[in-house]
Motif scaffolding. Structure first.
Motif, short mmCIF file in Angstrom:
data_model
loop_
_atom_site.label_atom_id
_atom_site.label_comp_id
_atom_site.label_asym_id
_atom_site.label_seq_id
_atom_site.Cartn_x
_atom_site.Cartn_y
_atom_site.Cartn_z
N ILE A 83 9.29 14.93 7.66
CA ILE A 83 8.89 13.68 7.02
C ILE A 83 9.09 12.50 7.97
CG2 ILE A 83 9.19 14.40 4.63
CD1 ILE A 83 11.96 13.14 4.69
N ARG A 86 4.39 8.77 11.24
CA ARG A 86 3.26 9.35 11.95
C ARG A 86 3.33 9.14 13.46
NH1 ARG A 86 -2.28 7.87 9.14
NH2 ARG A 86 -0.80 6.71 7.90
N GLU A 122 18.12 4.22 -4.48
CA GLU A 122 17.01 3.47 -3.87
C GLU A 122 15.86 4.40 -3.49
OE1 GLU A 122 17.03 0.03 -3.23
OE2 GLU A 122 18.76 0.17 -4.55
N TYR A 123 16.15 5.69 -3.41
CA TYR A 123 15.13 6.66 -3.02
C TYR A 123 14.32 7.13 -4.23
CZ TYR A 123 16.77 6.97 1.76
OH TYR A 123 17.08 6.68 3.06
N ASP A 125 11.58 5.96 -7.25
CA ASP A 125 10.60 4.93 -7.61
C ASP A 125 11.11 4.15 -8.81
OD1 ASP A 125 8.46 3.45 -8.48
OD2 ASP A 125 6.98 5.00 -8.01
N LEU A 127 9.74 2.32 -10.87
CA LEU A 127 8.85 2.18 -12.02
C LEU A 127 8.60 3.50 -12.74
CD1 LEU A 127 6.13 -0.29 -10.69
CD2 LEU A 127 8.30 -0.77 -11.80
N LEU B 130 -3.65 3.05 3.28
CA LEU B 130 -3.45 4.49 3.47
C LEU B 130 -3.64 4.89 4.93
CD1 LEU B 130 -4.97 6.40 0.45
CD2 LEU B 130 -2.60 6.15 1.11
N THR B 131 -4.50 4.18 5.64
CA THR B 131 -4.76 4.54 7.03
C THR B 131 -4.08 3.56 7.96
OG1 THR B 131 -6.74 3.19 7.06
CG2 THR B 131 -7.03 5.49 6.42
N GLN B 132 -3.00 2.99 7.49
CA GLN B 132 -2.35 1.90 8.21
C GLN B 132 -2.11 2.22 9.68
OE1 GLN B 132 1.55 1.19 8.37
NE2 GLN B 132 1.11 -0.76 9.30
N GLY B 133 -2.53 1.32 10.56
CA GLY B 133 -2.34 1.49 11.99
C GLY B 133 -3.49 2.22 12.67
N ARG B 138 -7.52 -1.24 11.50
CA ARG B 138 -7.50 -2.43 12.35
C ARG B 138 -8.82 -3.18 12.31
NH1 ARG B 138 -4.48 -1.54 17.84
NH2 ARG B 138 -5.01 0.66 17.87
N ARG B 142 -9.23 -7.00 10.67
CA ARG B 142 -9.81 -8.13 11.40
C ARG B 142 -10.95 -8.74 10.60
NH1 ARG B 142 -7.29 -5.51 15.23
NH2 ARG B 142 -6.57 -6.56 17.12
N GLU B 224 11.53 4.05 0.70
CA GLU B 224 12.42 5.20 0.66
C GLU B 224 12.01 6.18 -0.43
OE1 GLU B 224 15.89 2.80 0.42
OE2 GLU B 224 16.33 3.04 2.53
N LEU B 227 9.37 8.40 0.92
CA LEU B 227 9.98 9.36 1.85
C LEU B 227 10.59 10.52 1.06
CD1 LEU B 227 10.70 9.42 4.99
CD2 LEU B 227 13.00 8.91 4.23
N ARG B 230 7.95 12.74 -0.37
CA ARG B 230 7.44 13.68 0.63
C ARG B 230 8.41 14.82 0.83
NH1 ARG B 230 6.54 10.45 5.79
NH2 ARG B 230 5.82 12.40 6.64
N LYS B 234 5.65 16.48 -2.16
CA LYS B 234 4.45 15.86 -2.73
C LYS B 234 3.42 15.62 -1.61
CE LYS B 234 6.13 14.84 -6.96
NZ LYS B 234 6.17 16.11 -7.66
N ARG B 236 0.04 13.68 0.05
CA ARG B 236 -0.34 12.28 0.21
C ARG B 236 -1.06 11.75 -1.01
NH1 ARG B 236 0.51 9.77 4.50
NH2 ARG B 236 -0.68 7.92 4.94
N GLN B 242 0.94 8.89 -7.99
CA GLN B 242 2.14 8.74 -8.80
C GLN B 242 2.95 7.49 -8.47
OE1 GLN B 242 4.49 12.25 -8.65
NE2 GLN B 242 2.94 13.51 -9.63
N HIS B 243 3.02 7.18 -7.16
CA HIS B 243 3.87 6.05 -6.77
C HIS B 243 3.05 4.87 -6.28
CE1 HIS B 243 7.27 8.69 -7.24
NE2 HIS B 243 6.72 9.56 -6.43
N ARG B 246 1.04 2.96 -9.21
CA ARG B 246 2.03 2.41 -10.13
C ARG B 246 2.65 1.13 -9.56
NH1 ARG B 246 5.06 5.42 -13.99
NH2 ARG B 246 3.99 7.27 -13.25
N ASN B 247 2.89 1.16 -8.25
CA ASN B 247 3.60 0.03 -7.66
C ASN B 247 2.71 -1.08 -7.14
OD1 ASN B 247 6.72 0.38 -7.44
ND2 ASN B 247 5.85 2.42 -7.23
#
Lengths: 322, 329
Positions: A83, A86, A122-123, A125, A127, B130-133, B138, B142, B224, B227, B230, B234, B236, B242-243, B246-247
């Motif tokens: 984990i 990337r 903290e790990y 969620d 919500l 989801l495809t950050q970076g 990018r 922009r 966290e 993390l 994962r 779970k 992607r 799920q998370h 929701r957030n």
């Protein structure tokens, strides 16, 4: 990566239930973790944070990886679980139950046979209700909760509604939902009172006694010594020594100069700090990583990394180990 | 247990805040209007040439322009309390009636733009988060930053030139085709006229929504609890479902509701460019010709509208987040 069987023919079928003969559950060999990052403009460079790390964990034992905060030991846990972020690159070999832990295999085992116990609530969620979050399998959640004397109603709570003691038990319970063979616990006791931390450690001890292999990552070497079977001393992204916990009873029984320095830093043993600091990732010295601070260094320590040798039943990476 | 009582208490506090806000706004805008350099009488004379000096004096007396400001305010305010917003000089109809018909047109415009920018912004934001970076992220980022810097009136003019003048896909302004009886206008004709102004208006905020969503999702994905999710095996997609949603859904929705003020401001520009007969166009016309009753009416109405948006945004947080509900966070 080839599938290599380590030790006496060990298959995944061998039951991990009950103490029995210990089998090697996790073996990490020559692990390296590096992060690529963007430098100026579009250039990239690599930052090596873990290098030449060796570690084994057998069924029925707790192996504590002890090192100072921010030394990258959490990344070892993340690497085992696959984990890492990337932009991380790993090399070396990680075997689980004698077979290479490939990403595909890890995908199947993560959350069931290999479980992770995080630091804190903290790990979770904030919500999502605790029970549903741990596993969609309600029966399994309730069974795990019962094992840790948690009321079924706790499953309906949100993370912020858990008390400290409840949170600790919920996190451990989340690991046993999938009937794991290996539990990786990352700093499971920070900020806890001594009493609470002892209870948390007791949970891991019980799991190990039931045959689970536990990899415990901690900065609290003092606490770990009371519960772990073996302690791996972590320094600047590598393990310098893996010794039976009993060896920490006396300075002379330790092999590596850094372990001895750590021993002296424990309050009961004089509380003496060692001058200097751990080298930052990206500014690692050539050769032995401990050489710049080592009182015993020879003239060749700065040129090549020391091999790992076994002395008195413990592994040590030092050319001048005693 | 006491949560019901708390809701009532909070709603009551909101009501009080809303009323005091309206009082403050009415005083402030009345004073500002009175101090405005545009003389309502002169504006009236310009619009109706040929009035004699005697008539002008009569009109001034009739409109009460000779009274001191506080007297005028009390007159206007007490009429307001009786539900009488006065009569628009510009349209010669009761202010409330004008607001009613104009607001229907504006609401159609704003609602379309609001939904478009929300859905488009949220999807683009999710794609970026989801495809950050990555390369896609990018490039999109922009583009969004460029969009954010483009003024509404400019993009409106570009749309007008491109889609109605050059390509001829959409009509050149107005809400209905010219020369068609009001009863004969079809819903499709109305929608056809709505597209360009709504697109212009949604351009005002969709890039903002996208960047905000991206930021939120990036934060969630590096959190966290993701993390740990994962580590529990779970995938992607499961994590996003799920998370992720929701957030980030709630911050996005609440942001949408609190963007009512920008929406209203943008509609003034968009309606003027496209000659769309909505509340925004009426507001600027009333301002330029010193149609005080109408402008004050619209000001109060828009304040109420924005206040309602913010109140909904706050209310949603309470409903969704268990921590806010219990007053923890």
């Amino acid at each position: 990566m080839s599938d290599v069987n380590i030790g006496p023919a060990v298959g995944a079928e061998v039951s991990s239930e009950g103490p029995g003969t210990p089998i090697e559950v996790l073996r990490v060999e020559g692990l390296e973790v590096a992060f690529s990052r963007y430098g100026k403009g579009w250039s990239r460079d690599r930052l090596k944070v873990i290098s030449n790390l060796n570690l084994t964990v057998r069924s029925g034992e707790i192996v504590a990886v002890a090192g100072s905060s921010g030394s990258g030991k959490s990344l070892l846990a993340h690497a085992v679980l696959g984990i890492l972020p990337r932009n991380a690159h790993t090399s070396g070999r990680i075997n689980f139950m004698g077979k290479a832990l490939t990403p595909a295999r890890l995908k199947k085992l993560r959350g069931t046979r290999i479980a992770f116990v995080p630091q804190s609530v903290e790990y979770l969620d904030p919500l999502m209700r605790v029970g549903r979050q741990i596993s969609p399998d309600r029966q399994a959640v309730l069974a795990a909760f019962e094992r840790y004397r948690l009321d079924p109603s706790v499953a309906e709570l949100y993370p912020h509604q858990l008390s400290g003691g409840m949170a600790r038990r919920v996190l451990v319970a989340s690991a046993v939902v999938g009937d794991p063979q290996l539990i990786v616990a990352d700093e499971p006791t920070p900020g806890m009172s001594k009493e609470l931390a002892d209870k948390a450690m007791k949970h891991f001890r019980d799991l190990a006694d039931a045959g689970v292999a536990v990899l415990l990552i901690t900065h609290d070497i003092d606490l770990a010594l009371g519960y772990a079977d073996r302690v791996a001393v972590f320094y600047a992204g590598t393990t310098v020594e893996t010794a039976p916990a009993d060896d920490f009873d006396a300075r002379e029984r330790l092999r590596h100069p850094w372990s001895q320095a750590l021993w002296q830093a424990i309050p009961a043993n004089g509380f003496q700090p060692t001058p200097g600091h751990q080298p930052y990732a990206g500014r690692l010295p050539q050769g032995c990583l401990y050489a710049p601070r080592c009182p015993r260094k020879g003239h060749d320590c700065g040129h090549h990394a020391p091999p790992t040798v076994t002395i008195r039943g413990g592994e040590v990476s030092c050319c001048y180990a005693s | 247990m006491g949560s019901k009582l708390k809701v009532i208490k909070q709603s009551g506090a909101y009501l009080v805040r809303g009323v005091t806000l309206l009082i403050a706004i009415s005083i402030l805008s009345f004073v500002l209007m009175s101090l405005s350099p545009i003389d309502p009488m002169r504006a009236y004379v310009q619009a109706n040439p040929g009035a004699s000096a005697e008539n002008i004096a009569k009109m001034e007396e009739f409109w009460g322009l000779n009274d001191p400001m506080p007297t005028r305010f009390v007159k206007w305010g007490s009429a307001l309390l009786r539900g009488d917003f006065g009569t628009s000089k510009l349209y010669r109809r009761p202010v409330l009636e004008i607001i009613g018909t104009r607001f229907a047109a504006t609401l159609a415009l704003m609602l379309t733009a609001w939904t478009m920018s929300g859905v488009l912004g949220f999807s683009i934001g999710c794609a970026m988060g989801l495809t950050q970076g990555s390369f896609i992220d990018r490039v999109l980022k922009r583009l969004c930053l460029i969009m954010c810097s483009i003024p509404t009136f400019w993009i409106g003019l570009v749309f007008l030139m491109l889609f109605s003048v050059w390509l001829g896909w959409f009509p050149f302004g107005m809400a209905v085709p010219a020369g068609v009886a009001a009863g004969d206008v079809t819903i499709w004709q109305r929608l056809h006229h709505l597209v360009l102004p709504a697109a212009t208006l949604s351009f005002l905020s969709f890039a903002n929504v996208a960047l905000h969503t991206r930021e939120k999702l990036t934060e969630v994905m590096s959190s966290e609890y993701v993390l740990f999710a994962r580590a529990r095996g779970k995938s992607r997609f499961q994590i996003l479902r799920q998370h992720g949603f929701r957030n980030i859904l709630m911050p996005a929705v609440t942001m949408q509701f609190s963007s009512f003020s920008e929406l209203f401001g943008g509609s003034v520009l968009a309606e003027n460019i496209f000659g769309y007969p909505g509340l925004g166009a009426a507001a600027s016309a009333a301002g330029l010709q010193s149609d005080i009753p109408l402008l004050l009416g619209i000001t109060l109405f828009s304040a109420l509208f924005v206040f309602a948006g913010n109140a909904i945004a706050n209310g949603l947080y309470v409903v969704i987040d268990p921590r806010v509900r219990e007053g923890v966070a």
